[in-house]
Design an enzyme around this catalytic site. Sequence first.
Site, PDB file in Angstrom:
ATOM      1  CG  HIS A 133      -2.065   0.909   1.187  1.00  0.00           C
ATOM      2  ND1 HIS A 133      -2.400   1.638   0.050  1.00  0.00           N
ATOM      3  CD2 HIS A 133      -2.988   1.257   2.131  1.00  0.00           C
ATOM      4  CE1 HIS A 133      -3.463   2.379   0.304  1.00  0.00           C
ATOM      5  NE2 HIS A 133      -3.830   2.163   1.561  1.00  0.00           N
ATOM      6  CB  CYS A 269      -3.509   3.065   7.384  1.00  0.00           C
ATOM      7  SG  CYS A 269      -4.042   1.385   7.770  1.00  0.00           S
ATOM      8  NE  ARG A 297      -3.446   7.340   1.645  1.00  0.00           N
ATOM      9  CZ  ARG A 297      -4.252   6.368   1.183  1.00  0.00           C
ATOM     10  NH1 ARG A 297      -5.231   5.921   1.929  1.00  0.00           N
ATOM     11  NH2 ARG A 297      -4.067   5.816  -0.003  1.00  0.00           N
TER      12      ARG A 297
END
Length: 312
Positions: A133, A269, A297
């Site tokens: 990720h 996260c 993000r």
Amino acid sequence: MNLKGRSLLTLKDYTSKEIAYLIELAFELKQKKKQGITGNSLKGKNIALIFEKPSTRTRCAFTVGCIDEGGHPEYLGKDDIQLGHKESIEDTARVLGRMFDGIEFRGYKQETAEKLAEYSEVPVWNGLTDTYHPTQILADFLTLKEHFGKLKGLKLVYVGDGRNNMANSLMIGCSKMGIHFTILAPQVLWPDDALVETCKSYASVSGSELEVSDSLDVVEGADAIYTDVWCSMGEEEKADERIALLKPYQVNHNLLARTKKQNTIFLHCLPAVKGNEVTEEVFERFANLIFDQAENRMHTIKAVMVATLGNI
Ligand code: CP
Ligand code: NVA
């Protein structure tokens, strides 16, 4: 720094200087956005957003980041296209590559992201696979940099499922950027030995330490404790087994006390399952930082698209 035309499939493919550049660019784009200034570096660019798995943050970050820079995002959910069902991944990739300038992929196999990049011949950005990720790590590093003013020399302990996409990608990113990194997990959930060895070679260059342990003592001295869900997307049937295995590794008041530091931070996260990997109390204590991390993000994903595809 020229990253034009590059895919981001895993941070293994990026040097520490390139990662630092993306974080710096994200910081600049964030400052501009706070002043109401957006750009047009993606003007005329069409970006496909393929999602085999659901998403809140990643989908919204790609959508908003793309539109802020004048591009057009197109969401392609799992029931919208043929990918891998009625059409091979190679063929879908060749079609999308003729119409789109960049492709985000979130799904199961890392191999699908790799095939998309190979056959579409446009930049492909990994928005999460079972294995990695990478865009999440850029947001995590921007958040750490904003909080501590540096990355090198920090000590980060990741607690929980030590072999999932987050553990793998944090291990790669931290060992490249000189962050001392520990995975704290029961032995059955330790990461793949080959990946640990690869990351140890990065750590020996950056001057950081990398450790995998099942002893709670390793949190002592941590600047940041990080956790993720105990069952990743696609593993829902493992819930009972994971809860039994990971209960002693919950991030709670007692675990934070073991750091023996006053200023340790907690990151996640998201999405979080409060009561499992973290208590509600710890989550709420660090909520401002966790939601900075979520906001980041967008700034970091925008930086990735601008750097690899934009006119800058
Ligand atoms: N952290 C993260 O990737 O969130 P989403 O699953 O909501 O995209
Ligand atoms: N390990 C989690 C991360 C979610 C952002 C999952 O894959 O579901």
